[in-house]
Each structure stands twice: as structure tokens, then as C-alpha cells.
Design an enzyme around this catalytic site. Structure first.
Site, PDB file in Angstrom:
ATOM      1  N   HIS A   1     -16.431 -19.306  52.152  1.00  0.00           N
ATOM      2  CA  HIS A   1     -16.600 -19.283  50.414  1.00  0.00           C
ATOM      3  C   HIS A   1     -15.810 -18.002  50.262  1.00  0.00           C
ATOM      4  CE1 HIS A   1     -20.004 -21.595  51.788  1.00  0.00           C
ATOM      5  NE2 HIS A   1     -20.070 -22.570  50.713  1.00  0.00           N
TER       6      HIS A   1
ATOM      7  N   GLU B   1     -23.092 -33.753  54.877  1.00  0.00           N
ATOM      8  CA  GLU B   1     -22.710 -32.379  54.803  1.00  0.00           C
ATOM      9  C   GLU B   1     -23.220 -31.815  56.808  1.00  0.00           C
ATOM     10  OE1 GLU B   1     -22.820 -28.856  52.559  1.00  0.00           O
ATOM     11  OE2 GLU B   1     -24.460 -28.916  52.029  1.00  0.00           O
TER      12      GLU B   1
ATOM     13  N   ASP C   1     -18.539 -28.247  55.098  1.00  0.00           N
ATOM     14  CA  ASP C   1     -19.459 -27.817  56.807  1.00  0.00           C
ATOM     15  C   ASP C   1     -19.481 -29.236  57.516  1.00  0.00           C
ATOM     16  OD1 ASP C   1     -20.268 -25.425  55.707  1.00  0.00           O
ATOM     17  OD2 ASP C   1     -21.350 -26.363  53.899  1.00  0.00           O
TER      18      ASP C   1
ATOM     19  N   CYS D   1     -16.616 -33.161  47.789  1.00  0.00           N
ATOM     20  CA  CYS D   1     -17.415 -32.138  46.808  1.00  0.00           C
ATOM     21  C   CYS D   1     -16.867 -31.095  48.054  1.00  0.00           C
ATOM     22  CB  CYS D   1     -18.475 -32.147  46.163  1.00  0.00           C
ATOM     23  SG  CYS D   1     -19.761 -31.611  47.179  1.00  0.00           S
TER      24      CYS D   1
HETATM   25  C1  PEP Z   1     -18.615 -28.107  51.982  1.00  0.00           C
HETATM   26  O1  PEP Z   1     -19.384 -28.045  52.855  1.00  0.00           O
HETATM   27  O2  PEP Z   1     -17.981 -29.328  51.605  1.00  0.00           O
HETATM   28  C2  PEP Z   1     -19.207 -27.925  49.885  1.00  0.00           C
HETATM   29  C3  PEP Z   1     -18.539 -28.352  49.198  1.00  0.00           C
HETATM   30  O3  PEP Z   1     -20.434 -27.133  50.044  1.00  0.00           O
HETATM   31  P1  PEP Z   1     -19.782 -25.264  50.844  1.00  0.00           P
HETATM   32  O4  PEP Z   1     -18.612 -25.811  50.547  1.00  0.00           O
HETATM   33  O5  PEP Z   1     -20.639 -24.532  49.007  1.00  0.00           O
HETATM   34  O6  PEP Z   1     -20.914 -24.932  51.873  1.00  0.00           O
HETATM   35 MG    MG Z   2     -21.512 -27.077  52.467  1.00  0.00          MG
END
Ligand code: PEP
Ligand code: MG
Length: 590
Positions: free
Chosen positions: A214, A457, A481, A528
Site C-alpha cells: 500500500h 480478491e 490481493d 481495481c
Molecule cells: C486489491 O487488492 O487489488 C485492491 C484493489 O485492494 P487493496 O490494494 O486496497 O488491497
Molecule cells: Mg485488496
């Protein structure tokens, strides 16, 4: 001497600037530029802070003396002597003067910059006793910072005001020495990173972290070159070294020769030119050569990011990571009104385009606070994260659901639920949402209709799509994820980053099945995760039938260019071949 450090590329582009080393424990020290007429005032602030600590130590020395030779602990006496000696060392104030005068750093930043310089000198000492004095130096710096903070608290500003707030001031950039600055740290949490948004740095380097950690995601959203997983960069780089970040290759070049520098300055200009050419595509509809419309949506962290999404021509927000509203607040959660106002700002900022608000996804590498305990479990990614965290505190979750429904009265809102794996979680979530609706209705508060979607995910979710599609209006694939959990690779751990493979056949199978099943049932599926903003993956995802991509605003135009060049029908057979292959990456160029 020139040398290079290899890490993981986070954001494309080249940054050239001087290194600012920041110890992970001191990232919350304010970093901002001062006006030239504030120079003396800032130096004096450090002097006063230092003098206050000297006085405190002298007082302590007197009380130790008063104990008499038998009672006074000799270690304490020696320690106080060392601290006093270090504080009186003119190198501290001399260095502070340099950083404030030459670079226009604020007092705290100048002091911590000088600390990094001196700490390195201690590291290099032969004598073990002297080497260990580095810890004392760090302690006295902390004390001086605290004394300066106490002095400020009597005044109007706080020492620990986030850098972003300072940097937002209209005069800061004008006052600054125009040398670009690159931040080098061992580790930065996502909320630390957020602090630096719109700040003074033009590049980031961290020792730890994976490509889809992140921290890397926030760096990418800032659209400035960054390299993570650069292992010992924070030890090898010195304060003020000249640095080149090659964000395309994931390479950091330290102390470059004039020839190398010229080469990268050229590359930097080329990159900027290519970007400015892309701007022309802003208002071009994203439609493939064979006429398939594609939704290009934005991922945002804060409501204010909506402006960048609109500027990039996004068709809406496909992922608002609401957890960033919950971070860095010492556990004090935003109440319903604060959340409602934040979601409403995002909705209004998008001028009628849909906003997908993901319910809070705290946990794993997104702790609420850098020092919080929730990130310290043995397997935090498998622990109390995302929807599990929300359902563990239904009252808190209800607050968020109410805020989302209320914001939906101001424009189109979709809700997205992260990390679902169990039918029981789906049921509890939907029942709490219904409760929120009923409560608001009973209270006569305005609320809007929201479509509800689930993130796919966790492999378990991707393997029970029929159930998910029965309960949800749409699906969004969180590839970051999904890859992590399918391949059992910690996305934030640079030591296994080479195994974090978006093109692994198992990952592709889950992604393809989710797209196909959603389409078969006439429900929207989007991606996403970071895969959606990777131009190297656009054709494959289009070929697999994906028509909705959500990414950082800065990536939208480059992905649009790929969409405009693609013939979806023609690439579908190739995409199927990639999907069937044991070595998909070998086919990616074809
Ligand atoms: C993902 O896991 O791809 C996602 C979009 O959520 P995050 O990156 O915030 O875990
Ligand atoms: Mg995620």
C-alpha cells in the site's frame, strides 16, 4: 563515486534530486520550506530547543552531584556528560545553519537532516564505544525536537503538523531552493506516505516493500517516481547525495557522473514529452477499434483526489479506499458526520459521475497507525482485516454504512465490500446495510440508492462466483490481493517479490473466470487492482472480456491509448491462448 541500487519499480518516470534521509521514526517531523526572511528565526528555534535541553541536563547533573559520591550512579553521570558534550558540539548548530540557510528547510527538518549526517559519521567509527554514541545522539535530537514542540505549543502552530498542510501553503514552493528532493527511508507506512502527498518531495525510495504494497500504491497515486524494496538504500545513501530514480527500471543511481546525469536528464525530458502528448486523449471516448466502449475509472484515497480523477477524464471513481480516512488518528475513528462529509465531497467532486466507496479495509500493511498493534500479528494479511475488521465491530460498521447511504443522496454512489470469502459475511453485511437504510428512513434523513458490489480478491470468492453474483449487483477484482492469496506471496515483502506474478496461470484463470461469469449473468465486472493500470496488461484484460478498469488517475491516459489501439474481437483468441498456456508471459509480446 557513482553506484546503483536495484529495487522494485513503482511509478514510471525519472526523478533527479538530492537525497533527504528520514529515519522511519521521524517521518512525522514536519518537512517544509521557509521564507528567506525566516532563516534566523528557524536557527534560533533550534538553538533555544538545544539550550532548553542543556539546562535540563545541567539540572539533572546537579541533583546527581547532590546525592554525593557514594549514591550517584556512575553510569548516569557519564551518560549526562556525553549528552551534554554532544549537545554542545558546534557541528549540530553548524549543520542546522547550513540546511536552513542553503536549503530553506524548516528548523525540525534541518535538525533531523543534520542528525542523519552525524549518525553516519558515528556508524563509520572504528571504536565500538564511539559507534554506540549514535544512540545518544538520536536521544538528544528527540529531546531537542520535543523542547521545540513544547515551545511551539505555547504558540500557534504544532511542530508535528503534517508536511502536506505546510506544503499546501502558497508561498512554500516559491521560497524553496529549486533543487528537487528525493526522500529516502527504510520504511514508510501508507499513512506516512499520504502525509507527503503534495509535499516537497519529487521521488521516493524505501528499503522495504513490494510493488503492490500500500505504500507503493500511495506513491503511485502521487505520480512521482518511486522505487521500493531497495533493501539497504537508506544505509548506502548519504544525506544530500545526488540521486537519480529510474522509475521505469526500478534503479537508483547515487552520485551520478556528469555523463550519466545528462543521459537521465534527456530521458526525463522524453518522458515528460510523452506524457504531455497523452493529454490530448483526455476527452477522447475510450472505445476499441471494433467499437467496444470501455470504462476507465479512478482509484482514489481521499475525497480531494476526485479533482485529479476528473482532470484525467475518468468515467467515475472505481475505488475510493475509505480506510485512508481512518489512518494516522491514534485510533480515534471518524464519526458518521465526518465520514458523510468526506464521501459527499468525493461525490460532489465527481460532478455526477459514479463514485464507488469501498468499506474500510484496515489491517495487514494498512495499520490504522504506524505503531498500532493490529499490524503486528504473525500473519496480518490473514488476520482481522477489511470486512472481518468491520464485522467485528458492527456499530462502527453501521456508522460507515449510514454515512455512505447519506452521501448517496448527493449523486450516484456504489458500495464495494473488500475481502469477502464467506456466505455468512455476505449476509451480515447486507443485513447491516438494510438496518442502516431502515434507521435513516425512520429518522427521516435523506439517503440515496446504492448498488452493492463485492471485491473478488480471495481465491475462495473467485471459486464461488455464482453465490456472489446472486447477492451482488457487480464485482470488482482486487488483483493485488488475489495474487497475494492465490500464490501465498506477501505483497509487501520485497524478498519474495520475484514470485509475485500477475501472469501466473492460476491467477489468470481466476481473473478470466470472474470476468466470464459476470458477463454471462449480465453483471458488471471491473478490475481495481494495480493490474488495471498496467499498460502491459491492457490488451490481455480486454481480450478476456474486461470492459471496466479502475486505476490511479495518472495511468488513465496511457491505458486509454492502449484501448484505442486494440481490436477486442481480434485479440480474444490470443487472450485465450495466453490463458491456456503454461508460460503465459512467453506469449505476452505476440
Ligand atoms: C486489491 O487488492 O487489488 C485492491 C484493489 O485492494 P487493496 O490494494 O486496497 O488491497
Ligand atoms: Mg485488496
Amino acid at each position: 563515486m557513482t553506484f546503483s541500487i536495484h529495487g522494485l519499480a513503482v511509478t514510471r518516470g525519472i526523478a533527479i534530486g538530492r537525497a533527504v534521509l528520514v529515519a522511519s521514526s521521524r517521518v512525522d517531523v514536519a518537512h517544509y520550506f521557509i521564507e528567506p526572511d525566516q532563516v534566523d528565526g528557524e536557527i534560533n528555534r533550534v538553538r533555544r530547543g538545544r539550550n532548553a535541553v542543556i539546562k535540563e541536563i545541567q539540572r539533572l547533573q546537579q541533583s546527581v552531584e547532590a546525592l554525593g559520591p557514594k549514591e550517584a550512579p556512575p553510569e548516569l553521570k557519564a551518560l549526562l556528560d556525553v549528552h551534554l558534550m554532544l549537545l554542545q558540539d558546534e557541528e549540530i548548530i553548524g549543520g542546522v545553519k547550513h540546511w536552513v540557510r542553503e536549503r530553506l528547510y524548516n528548523a525540525e527538518w534541518a535538525l533531523t537532516s543534520q542528525l542523519e549526517v552525524m549518525a553516519r559519521q558515528f556508524d563509520e567509527m572504528e571504536d565500538e564505544y564511539l559507534r554506540e554514541r549514535k544512540a545518544d545522539l538520536e536521544q538528544i535530537t528527540e529531546k531537542v525536537l520535543r523542547a521545540m514542540q513544547e515551545e511551539m505549543q505555547g504558540g500557534s502552530a504544532s511542530l508535528y503538523m503534517p508536511a502536506a498542510l505546510h506544503a499546501a501553503g502558497p508561498t512554500d514552493a516559491d521560497a524553496a531552493d529549486k533543487t528537487a528532493l528525493v526522500l529516502v527511508a527504510h520504511e514508510l507506512s501508507p499513512s506516512d506516505m499520504l502525509q507527503f502527498k503534495q509535499g516537497v518531495f519529487t521521488g521516493f525510495i524505501t528499503d522495504v516493500g513490494g510493488k503492490t504494497s500500500h505504500t507503493a500504491i500511495v506513491a503511485r497515486s502521487m505520480d512521482i517516481p518511486a522505487v521500493v524494496g531497495a533493501r539497504s538504500a537508506s544505509q548506502l545513501v548519504r544525506q544530500d547525495d545526488w540521486i537519480i530514480i529510474d522509475g521505469n527500471a526500478g534503479v537508483v543511481i547515487v552520485d551520478p557522473s556528469p555523463i550519466i546525469l545528462a543521459e537521465y536528464q534527456y530521458k526525463q525530458r522524453e518522458h515528460e514529452l510523452a506524457r504531455s502528448r497523452l493529454v490530448r486523449l483526455r476527452d477522447t471516448p475510450a472505445i476499441t477499434l471494433d467499437g467496444e466502449p470501455v470504462d476507465l475509472l479512478a482509484n482514489i484515497e481521499m475525497p480531494e483526489d476526485a479533482a485529479a480523477a476528473v482532470r484525467a477524464g475518468a468515467a467515475g471513481v472505481g475505488l475510493f479506499r475509505s480506510e485512508f480516512l481512518f489512518m494516522g488518528r491514534q485510533g480515534h475513528l471518524p464519526d458518521e458526520e465526518e465520514q458523510y462529509q468526506a464521501y459527499r465531497r468525493a461525490v460532489e467532486g465527481m460532478n455526477g459521475l459514479p463514485v464507488t466507496i469501498r468499506t474500510v479495509d484496515i489491517g495487514a500493511d494498512k495499520p490504522m497507525d504506524s505503531s498500532a498493534q493490529e499490524g503486528k500479528h504473525l500473519n496480518p494479511a490473514l488476520g482481522l482485516r477489511a470486512i472481518r475488521w468491520s464485522l467485528a465491530d458492527p456499530a462502527m460498521f453501521l456508522t460507515q454504512l449510514r454515512a455512505i447511504l447519506r452521501a448517496a443522496a448527493h449523486g450516484p454512489v456504489k458500495m464495494l465490500v473488500p475481502m469477502l470469502a464467506h456466505l455468512s459475511e455476505i449476509r451480515q453485511t447486507l443485513s447491516l446495510l438494510e438496518q442502516a437504510r431502515v434507521e435513516l428512513h425512520r429518522e427521516g434523513r435523506p439517503q440515496g440508492a446504492v448498488q452493492v458490489g463485492a471485491m473478488i480478491e480471495i481465491p475462495a470468492a473467485a471459486l464461488m462466483l455464482k453465490t456472489f453474483l446472486r447477492y451482488f449487483d457487480y464485482l470488482s477484482i482486487g488483483t493485488n490481493d488475489l495474487i497475494q492469496y492465490t500464490l501465498a506471496i506477501d505483497r509487501a515483502d520485497e524478498s519474495v517479490a520475484h514470485l509475485y506474478d500477475p501472469l501466473h496461470p492460476a491467477v489468470l484463470r481466476l481473473v478470466a473466470d470472474t470476468i466470464a461469469e459476470g458477463r454471462a449473468q449480465g453483471k458488471e465486472v471491473s478490475v481495481c487492482g494495480e493490474m488495471a493500470g498496467d499498460v502491459g496488461m491492457t490488451r490481455l484484460l480486454l481480450g478476456l472480456g474486461l470492459r471496466s478498469f479502475s486505476m490511479h488517475p495518472a495511468q488513465i491516459l496511457a491505458v486509454k491509448q492502449e484501448v484505442l489501439r486494440a481490436d477486442a474481437a481480434k485479440i480474444a483468441p490470443w487472450a485465450r491462448q495466453v490463458l491456456e498456456s503454461e508460460t503465459p508471459s512467453a506469449l505476452m509480446g505476440s
